[in-house]
Design a protein around this motif. Structure first.
Motif: not given
Length: 311
Positions: A49-52, A181-187
């Motif tokens: 959520v934070f990344c998005l 990258g962090l968004a992809a990992e958490t997604a």
């Protein structure tokens, strides 16, 4: 004319990132009675959520979507996601069960394990000083194992998972910025995290909705706690020489070590002191060797440029 002066924000940004990482043992006990797995599930969901939100605010959602549409990159990020979840879970478990010193040891060992991965995975040839550092690191593990009655598995899992994670990110992260990258990992991990949190809610084992608003807000804050230091680090890494970043990284385990010793009052027998001392000596050897190798490479590059008749 372009200025070559160092960016004045680089050092404060780097210090902020590593100090926040080092202070994390103070945060996770605030989330009790949530267990390690529940905390990690919330950390995954709220990090996404934070990344998005940040991606939308910076108009960078296209970079995130591009990763999701790239099967190879997404596959590597899935591997990275699994590794960092192992690292996160072990770390939170260590903090909640009174093993902050073991967590600190893991992050002290990590640079040594990275060198070992270079041999095993990348077939790199080591300099003599690097072999000495590895030998000292191995001796430290033996000494600590003897003193505490078994392998320091928390330290080894933390170092191993993060070392492999760094290796994977090195392969995929060159063309992907930190935030997408962090968004992809958490997604990749979010569907599993949501399923686990749903199961906790159905069985009544979850704490999010039954421990009050303050507790729920703290669990939601896991997203900021995870994402903010990473963003600070990413900004600092673009502004600082790699040698400075390498030295700053030791702030995190040093602060964790001091918290475990002075704040959480964890037991520190003689054998553990000896083991930590061996690791610290190994890191000094590794750092001095890396500094000399970097200086020699720069001098060689200058020499080649000086004698190049084409210039």
């Amino acid at each position: 004319m372009t200025s070559t002066a160092p960016d004045r924000w680089g050092l404060p940004l780097g210090l902020g990132a590593f100090l926040l990482w080092g202070a994390m043992p103070l945060f996770f006990p605030l989330l009790e009675p949530a267990g390690a797995l529940e905390i990690i599930a919330h950390r995954i969901v709220w990090s996404l959520v934070f990344c998005l939100v940040l991606l939308a605010a910076t108009r960078s959602l296209e970079a995130f979507v591009a990763v999701l549409r790239n099967p190879r990159a997404l596959g590597l990020f899935a591997i990275a996601s699994a590794l960092i979840i192992v690292n996160w879970t072990t770390y939170v478990y260590a903090v909640l069960t009174g093993h902050v010193l073991d967590a600190a040891l893991g992050y002290f060992i990590n640079p040594l394990l990275t060198v070992l991965l270079g041999i095993v995975v990348l077939r790199e040839r080591l300099r003599p000083a690097q072999w000495v550092a590895l030998g000292l690191g191995a001796a430290a593990v033996v000494v600590i194992s003897t003193g505490v009655g078994g392998l320091p598995w928390i330290s080894l899992v933390l170092a191993g998972a993060f070392g492999l994670y760094s290796l994977v990110k090195n392969r995929v992260g060159r063309g992907v910025d930190a935030l997408p990258g962090l968004a992809a990992e958490t997604a990749v991990a979010t569907p599993f995290a949501l399923a686990f949190l749903g199961w906790l809610a159905v069985t009544g084992a979850g704490t999010f909705s039954i421990q009050g608003t303050g507790h729920a807000l703290l669990l939601m804050a896991c997203g900021v706690v995870t994402g903010l230091p990473l963003l600070l680090f990413s900004a600092a890494a673009r502004r600082l020489p790699l040698s400075v970043v390498g030295m700053l990284q030791y702030l995190t385990p040093v602060l964790q070590f001091l918290l475990g010793l002075l704040v959480f009052d964890e037991h520190m027998p003689t054998t553990r002191w000896v083991g930590f001392a061996l690791v610290w000596v190994a890191l000094v050897v590794l750092t001095v060797d890396a500094t000399r190798a970097s200086r020699a490479a720069r001098l060689a590059a200058v020499g080649r440029t000086t004698v190049d008749p084409a210039l």
